[in-house]
Every structure is written in C-alpha cells, then in structure tokens.
Write an enzyme that holds these catalytic residues in place. Structure first.
Site, PDB file in Angstrom:
ATOM      1  N   LYS A 189      21.296   1.343  21.012  1.00  0.00           N
ATOM      2  CA  LYS A 189      23.272   3.052  20.997  1.00  0.00           C
ATOM      3  C   LYS A 189      23.953   3.502  22.736  1.00  0.00           C
ATOM      4  O   LYS A 189      24.510   3.089  23.065  1.00  0.00           O
ATOM      5  CB  LYS A 189      23.136   3.807  20.388  1.00  0.00           C
ATOM      6  N   TYR A 194      17.125   1.463  17.812  1.00  0.00           N
ATOM      7  CA  TYR A 194      18.730   1.769  17.644  1.00  0.00           C
ATOM      8  C   TYR A 194      18.787   2.691  18.477  1.00  0.00           C
ATOM      9  O   TYR A 194      19.502   2.840  18.605  1.00  0.00           O
ATOM     10  CB  TYR A 194      17.842   2.296  15.526  1.00  0.00           C
ATOM     11  N   THR A 214      26.030   7.949  19.178  1.00  0.00           N
ATOM     12  CA  THR A 214      25.338   9.498  17.907  1.00  0.00           C
ATOM     13  C   THR A 214      24.840  10.266  18.913  1.00  0.00           C
ATOM     14  O   THR A 214      24.167   9.759  20.461  1.00  0.00           O
ATOM     15  CB  THR A 214      24.231   8.720  17.405  1.00  0.00           C
ATOM     16  N   ASP A 215      24.329  11.488  18.910  1.00  0.00           N
ATOM     17  CA  ASP A 215      23.626  12.247  19.662  1.00  0.00           C
ATOM     18  C   ASP A 215      22.106  11.726  19.690  1.00  0.00           C
ATOM     19  O   ASP A 215      21.354  12.219  20.613  1.00  0.00           O
ATOM     20  CB  ASP A 215      23.461  13.289  19.011  1.00  0.00           C
ATOM     21  N   GLU A 216      21.821  10.680  19.136  1.00  0.00           N
ATOM     22  CA  GLU A 216      20.317  10.297  19.358  1.00  0.00           C
ATOM     23  C   GLU A 216      20.056   9.649  20.377  1.00  0.00           C
ATOM     24  O   GLU A 216      18.758   9.864  20.699  1.00  0.00           O
ATOM     25  CB  GLU A 216      19.713   9.052  18.162  1.00  0.00           C
TER      26      GLU A 216
HETATM   27  P1  NAD Z   1      26.395   1.321   8.031  1.00  0.00           P
HETATM   28  O1  NAD Z   1      24.306   0.830   8.513  1.00  0.00           O
HETATM   29  O2  NAD Z   1      26.690   2.437   7.557  1.00  0.00           O
HETATM   30  O3  NAD Z   1      27.342  -0.177   8.979  1.00  0.00           O
HETATM   31  C1  NAD Z   1      27.690  -0.569   9.674  1.00  0.00           C
HETATM   32  C2  NAD Z   1      28.791  -1.794   9.534  1.00  0.00           C
HETATM   33  O4  NAD Z   1      29.012  -1.784  10.762  1.00  0.00           O
HETATM   34  C3  NAD Z   1      28.162  -2.660   8.377  1.00  0.00           C
HETATM   35  O5  NAD Z   1      29.351  -2.948   7.194  1.00  0.00           O
HETATM   36  C4  NAD Z   1      28.103  -3.432   8.320  1.00  0.00           C
HETATM   37  O6  NAD Z   1      27.825  -4.965   8.224  1.00  0.00           O
HETATM   38  C5  NAD Z   1      28.786  -3.902   9.885  1.00  0.00           C
HETATM   39  N1  NAD Z   1      27.926  -4.880  11.095  1.00  0.00           N
HETATM   40  C6  NAD Z   1      26.916  -4.841  11.154  1.00  0.00           C
HETATM   41  N2  NAD Z   1      26.577  -5.237  12.187  1.00  0.00           N
HETATM   42  C7  NAD Z   1      27.513  -5.810  12.674  1.00  0.00           C
HETATM   43  C8  NAD Z   1      28.485  -7.550  13.418  1.00  0.00           C
HETATM   44  N3  NAD Z   1      27.295  -7.489  14.174  1.00  0.00           N
HETATM   45  N4  NAD Z   1      29.138  -7.794  13.470  1.00  0.00           N
HETATM   46  C9  NAD Z   1      30.505  -6.645  12.735  1.00  0.00           C
HETATM   47  N5  NAD Z   1      30.208  -6.103  11.757  1.00  0.00           N
HETATM   48  C10 NAD Z   1      28.932  -5.770  11.450  1.00  0.00           C
HETATM   49  O7  NAD Z   1      26.762   2.525   9.862  1.00  0.00           O
HETATM   50  P2  NAD Z   1      27.734   4.040   9.851  1.00  0.00           P
HETATM   51  O8  NAD Z   1      26.258   4.994   9.539  1.00  0.00           O
HETATM   52  O9  NAD Z   1      28.604   3.384   9.181  1.00  0.00           O
HETATM   53  O10 NAD Z   1      27.486   4.204  11.280  1.00  0.00           O
HETATM   54  C11 NAD Z   1      28.673   3.683  11.828  1.00  0.00           C
HETATM   55  C12 NAD Z   1      28.742   4.401  13.278  1.00  0.00           C
HETATM   56  O11 NAD Z   1      28.259   5.153  13.460  1.00  0.00           O
HETATM   57  C13 NAD Z   1      27.503   3.368  13.977  1.00  0.00           C
HETATM   58  O12 NAD Z   1      27.679   2.947  15.656  1.00  0.00           O
HETATM   59  C14 NAD Z   1      25.942   4.479  14.706  1.00  0.00           C
HETATM   60  O13 NAD Z   1      25.681   3.982  15.448  1.00  0.00           O
HETATM   61  C15 NAD Z   1      27.225   5.301  14.026  1.00  0.00           C
HETATM   62  N6  NAD Z   1      27.219   7.046  14.380  1.00  0.00           N
HETATM   63  C16 NAD Z   1      26.487   7.106  12.682  1.00  0.00           C
HETATM   64  C17 NAD Z   1      26.166   8.302  12.117  1.00  0.00           C
HETATM   65  C18 NAD Z   1      25.750   8.496  11.380  1.00  0.00           C
HETATM   66  O14 NAD Z   1      24.797   9.859  10.629  1.00  0.00           O
HETATM   67  N7  NAD Z   1      25.449   7.574  10.321  1.00  0.00           N
HETATM   68  C19 NAD Z   1      25.876   9.346  13.166  1.00  0.00           C
HETATM   69  C20 NAD Z   1      26.511   9.652  14.662  1.00  0.00           C
HETATM   70  C21 NAD Z   1      27.445   8.231  14.957  1.00  0.00           C
HETATM   71  O1  TDX Z   2      13.247   8.900   2.761  1.00  0.00           O
HETATM   72  C1  TDX Z   2      13.592   9.726   3.848  1.00  0.00           C
HETATM   73  N1  TDX Z   2      12.620  11.016   4.225  1.00  0.00           N
HETATM   74  C2  TDX Z   2      13.347  11.678   5.203  1.00  0.00           C
HETATM   75  O2  TDX Z   2      12.216  12.880   5.677  1.00  0.00           O
HETATM   76  C3  TDX Z   2      14.096   9.350   5.150  1.00  0.00           C
HETATM   77  C4  TDX Z   2      15.418   7.880   5.069  1.00  0.00           C
HETATM   78  C5  TDX Z   2      14.937  10.179   6.051  1.00  0.00           C
HETATM   79  N2  TDX Z   2      14.207  11.096   5.675  1.00  0.00           N
HETATM   80  C6  TDX Z   2      13.963  12.399   7.272  1.00  0.00           C
HETATM   81  C7  TDX Z   2      14.261  11.244   8.626  1.00  0.00           C
HETATM   82  C8  TDX Z   2      15.307  12.273   9.179  1.00  0.00           C
HETATM   83  O3  TDX Z   2      14.565  13.419   9.566  1.00  0.00           O
HETATM   84  O4  TDX Z   2      15.523  12.797   7.740  1.00  0.00           O
HETATM   85  C9  TDX Z   2      16.066  12.544   8.523  1.00  0.00           C
HETATM   86  C10 TDX Z   2      17.623  11.862   8.033  1.00  0.00           C
HETATM   87  O5  TDX Z   2      16.546  10.735   8.617  1.00  0.00           O
HETATM   88  P1  TDX Z   2      18.196   9.570   7.605  1.00  0.00           P
HETATM   89  O6  TDX Z   2      19.059   8.931   7.876  1.00  0.00           O
HETATM   90  O7  TDX Z   2      17.325   7.890   8.798  1.00  0.00           O
HETATM   91  O8  TDX Z   2      19.445   9.657   9.759  1.00  0.00           O
HETATM   92  P2  TDX Z   2      18.442   9.862  11.268  1.00  0.00           P
HETATM   93  O9  TDX Z   2      16.818   9.305  11.794  1.00  0.00           O
HETATM   94  O10 TDX Z   2      18.748  11.231  11.748  1.00  0.00           O
HETATM   95  O11 TDX Z   2      19.228   8.625  11.617  1.00  0.00           O
HETATM   96  C11 TDX Z   2      20.640   9.052  11.389  1.00  0.00           C
HETATM   97  O12 TDX Z   2      21.718  10.273  12.222  1.00  0.00           O
HETATM   98  C12 TDX Z   2      22.611   9.736  13.270  1.00  0.00           C
HETATM   99  C13 TDX Z   2      21.863   7.547  10.889  1.00  0.00           C
HETATM  100  O13 TDX Z   2      20.718   6.973   9.952  1.00  0.00           O
HETATM  101  C14 TDX Z   2      22.422   7.069  12.913  1.00  0.00           C
HETATM  102  O14 TDX Z   2      23.416   6.079  12.488  1.00  0.00           O
HETATM  103  C15 TDX Z   2      22.977   8.069  13.522  1.00  0.00           C
HETATM  104  O15 TDX Z   2      23.301   7.482  14.612  1.00  0.00           O
END
Ligand code: NAD
Ligand code: TDX
Length: 336
Positions: free
Chosen positions: A153, A149, A122-124
């Site tokens: 990462k 988190y 992630t960019d975080e």
């Molecule tokens: P998500 O929470 O929707 O899915 C995560 C999956 O991993 C789930 O299916 C969960 O059951 C599985 N999991 C969790 N712990 C586990 C374990 N110990 N063993 C096996 N499986 C396990 O997450 P996502 O949003 O799909 O994110 C996927 C990846 O992308 C993560 O590594 C996250 O850090 C990265 N990422 C997410 C975003 C975003 O915006 N969602 C952005 C950048 C990077």
């Molecule tokens: O109810 C809400 N209201 C609100 O204002 C929620 C759930 C979030 N927010 C804000 C917090 C953040 O500024 O919205 C923005 C996005 O929030 P999230 O969906 O929780 O995402 P963020 O914390 O930015 O992280 C996401 O992007 C990077 C993913 O969850 C991570 O897994 C990924 O690494």
C-alpha cells in the site's frame, strides 16, 4: 451533468458501501464497478442495485480492459486491493501484483486519458506507535510500513505521488484508519468476533489483546472520500480518522456484553508476526481545510448496529464461516 465514476474494488467492503451510499446521496453520478471478484468480494452485496450499477468482473492489472474503462469515465475511485495483513504474511504475491502492478496499470490509463483519480489507502503505511506515545499520525509522518500488505500500500501511494509530480495527473490520496460496519469480510477482526459469538465459537484475541486500532465507521470514511474528491487540492494527501482509539480486548469484551455473554468468554491465540502495536490518526487537516466531520461519534452504538446487521444477514456470511475458521485454526494455537 452526469459524472461517470469507475469504482475499483466496488464489490468489497468499503467499495460496496461507497457504491450503496453514493446511489442515495449523489443522483447525478453514474457508477460502474471494476472488481476481480476475489474471495474477498461478495457480489450479493450489490445484487439489489444491479439495475443501477454496472459490475465489470476484471483485474485492475489487465491493461487493455482498464484502458477501455478509464477512457469512458470522468473519475476513478480506487479501492481495489488485497487487504488482509494475515494473508499477506502467508503469501505476499497477490499483494505485490494487485496493490502495486494493479495501481500502476490504473495510473498509466489515467495518465493517457487525463481522468481524475482518487487513491484509497491506509494509515498502516506509517508503521505503528507505542501504546503510551502521545503522538498520532499526520500527513508529515514518514512512511515506515511493517507487513507485506502495508508495504505494498505504501508503494502504491508513492506511485500515485510520482505520477502527480512527473506526469501531472489529477490525483488525491487518502489514508484512513480501521473501518467497521456492514458487509465487511468475516476474516477481519470485528466481523470475525461477532460471527464467532453468533456461531457459538469463542472470540480470538492475538497476543495480549492490548493492540490499539483507531476505529471509524465506513460511512464516515466514504463521506470523507467524497469531501476530498469535491474540495481537496490535487496532488495532496489527507488522513481520515474519527478519534476512535480502542484496544482489541475492549472491543471483544464489548461485543460479548452486547450479545449477552460473559465478558471473559474469549481465547488468546498466537500473535500475528510483526503485529503493529497501535495506530492513531490526527485528521486535523481534513477537518480544518475541508470541513469534514464524522457522524458516528459513539463507537459502542456503531458496534451495536453492526452486530444487528450481522445478526440479520446470516445468509450473507454463514456460507463462508467454517472455511475462514478452519484457515485460522491451521496457523493459530490457543495460548490462554
Ligand atoms: P476488501 O478486501 O473487502 O475488498 C477489496 C475488493 O477488491 C474486493 O472486492 C476484491 O474482489 C477486489 N480486488 C482485489 N484484487 C483485485 C484486482 N486485482 N482487480 C480488481 N479487483 C480486485 O477490502 P476493503 O476493506 O474494502 O478495503 C478497500 C480499500 O480500502 C483497500 O485499498 C484498503 O487498502 C483500504 N483501506 C481499508 C481499511 C479497512 O479497515 N478495511 C482501512 C483503510 C484503508
Ligand atoms: O481474529 C483476530 N484477532 C485479533 O486479535 C483478528 C482477525 C485480528 N486481531 C487483531 C489484529 C489487529 O490488532 O485485531 C486488530 C485488527 O485486525 P484486522 O481486522 O486484521 O485489521 P488490521 O490488521 O488492523 O488492518 C485493517 O485496518 C487497516 C484492514 O484489514 C486493512 O485493510 C486496513 O488497511
């Protein structure tokens, strides 16, 4: 020749989209998913392709299971993680276990069996930017994570880098910005607000609603992942982003407008502790060196399609909606 791919976290949001898209775009790939099926997974997402994708329910920190699966694969694409910042603030333990110990367990198996590894991050890991800072994150930006988190990462990225340098494993890393699209858990910002409006609940904005996220469609992310697997240089990191900076308030106003509600029909709630102000990705390297380009250039159109998806898939999200909102209500008060 068939490539055997092990997708960790393939029942979650991005991993499941990766599986579904790969089945269409890569007929030469044989897919197996390793997923613990935590609260974040929805096995329904993969039910329609169950005859073509083997789903192994298990933990990436289970060394014996991981060793057996990695021994029988050509490539590991590692999505599995605890992924929600708010949860990591309430209880970081699962984040340390899965994101750090789980990634370590995979790396040791990959090292033993000399299997290609792609690590999804992630960019975080880079911390945050001020709203008026002209800078964006690049591959050279120093790590400065804010939350449990993002720090786990960041730690997992550093483990991958160390295993490349010390043990010569064949790994690449990608750090992507915020994803949106179908099958995203309704705890996350965009699906939470869409399903709130569809349920007659007012959207909830943290703090002043001016925090900025750099949105990318999940299919653009996953296409970039394949581009890096196919053409990236081993040991290198690539940032993935689609120039999608939007502040949270604008996202909520757009969702309300697209659903025919007044643009001010939302509540401000308690801010997230340590809430990162702004993320912004400079993906020049990925574009110039590997030729990747995003297809979703119109965020409003992508958001509209995502709204349509949630509207058409109430069976997928409605059973969990009340519990998610009850969890938030226990910790967040309306402030305005
Ligand atoms: P998500 O929470 O929707 O899915 C995560 C999956 O991993 C789930 O299916 C969960 O059951 C599985 N999991 C969790 N712990 C586990 C374990 N110990 N063993 C096996 N499986 C396990 O997450 P996502 O949003 O799909 O994110 C996927 C990846 O992308 C993560 O590594 C996250 O850090 C990265 N990422 C997410 C975003 C975003 O915006 N969602 C952005 C950048 C990077
Ligand atoms: O109810 C809400 N209201 C609100 O204002 C929620 C759930 C979030 N927010 C804000 C917090 C953040 O500024 O919205 C923005 C996005 O929030 P999230 O969906 O929780 O995402 P963020 O914390 O930015 O992280 C996401 O992007 C990077 C993913 O969850 C991570 O897994 C990924 O690494």
């Amino acid at each position: 020749m068939t490539t055997r791919v092990l997708v960790t976290g393939g029942a979650g949001f991005i991993g499941a989209n990766f599986v579904l898209r790969t089945l269409v775009t890569r007929p030469d790939v044989q897919l197996r998913v390793l997923d613990k099926l935590t609260y974040a997974a929805n096995p329904e997402t993969l039910s329609a392709v169950a005859d073509r994708v083997e789903l192994v329910q298990g933990d990436i920190a289970d060394a014996e299971l991981v060793d057996r699966l990695v021994a029988d694969t050509d490539l590991v694409v590692h999505f599995a993680a605890e992924s929600h910042n708010d949860n990591s603030l309430a209880d970081p333990s699962a984040f340390v276990q899965t994101n750090l110990v789980g990634t370590y367990t995979l790396l040791e198996a990959v090292r033993r069996h000399r299997v290609r590894f792609h690590h999804i991050s992630t960019d975080e890991v880079y911390g945050d930017l001020e709203l008026d800072d002209p800078a964006r994150f690049t591959e050279q930006t120093p790590y400065n994570p804010s939350s449990p988190y993002s720090s786990t990462k960041a730690g997992s990225d550093l483990l991958v880098r160390a295993w490349v340098r010390s043990f010569d494993i064949a790994a690449t890393i990608s750090n992507c910005s915020n994803n949106y699209g179908p099958y995203q858990h309704i705890e996350k910002f965009i699906p939470r607000q869409i399903t709130n409006v569809l349920s007659g609940i007012r959207p909830k904005l943290y703090g002043d609603g001016r925090n900025v996220r750099d949105w990318i469609h999940v299919d653009d992310h996953n296409d970039a992942v394949w581009t890096i697997i196919d053409h990236g240089t081993i040991g290198e990191t690539y940032l993935i982003g689609a120039d999608g900076e939007v502040d949270n308030r604008t996202v909520v106003e757009t969702i309300l407008e697209l659903l025919g509600r007044p643009a001010d029909a939302f509540d401000f709630v308690t801010d997230r502790p340590g809430h990162d102000r702004r993320y912004a990705i400079d993906s020049t390297r990925l574009r110039d060196e590997l030729g990747w380009r995003p297809n979703y250039l119109d965020f409003r159109a992508g958001l509209s399609a995502t709204i349509d998806w949630y509207r058409g898939h109430t069976d997928w999200w409605q059973p969990g909606k009340a519990a998610v909102e009850a969890g938030y209500a226990a910790t967040q008060q309306i402030t305005g």
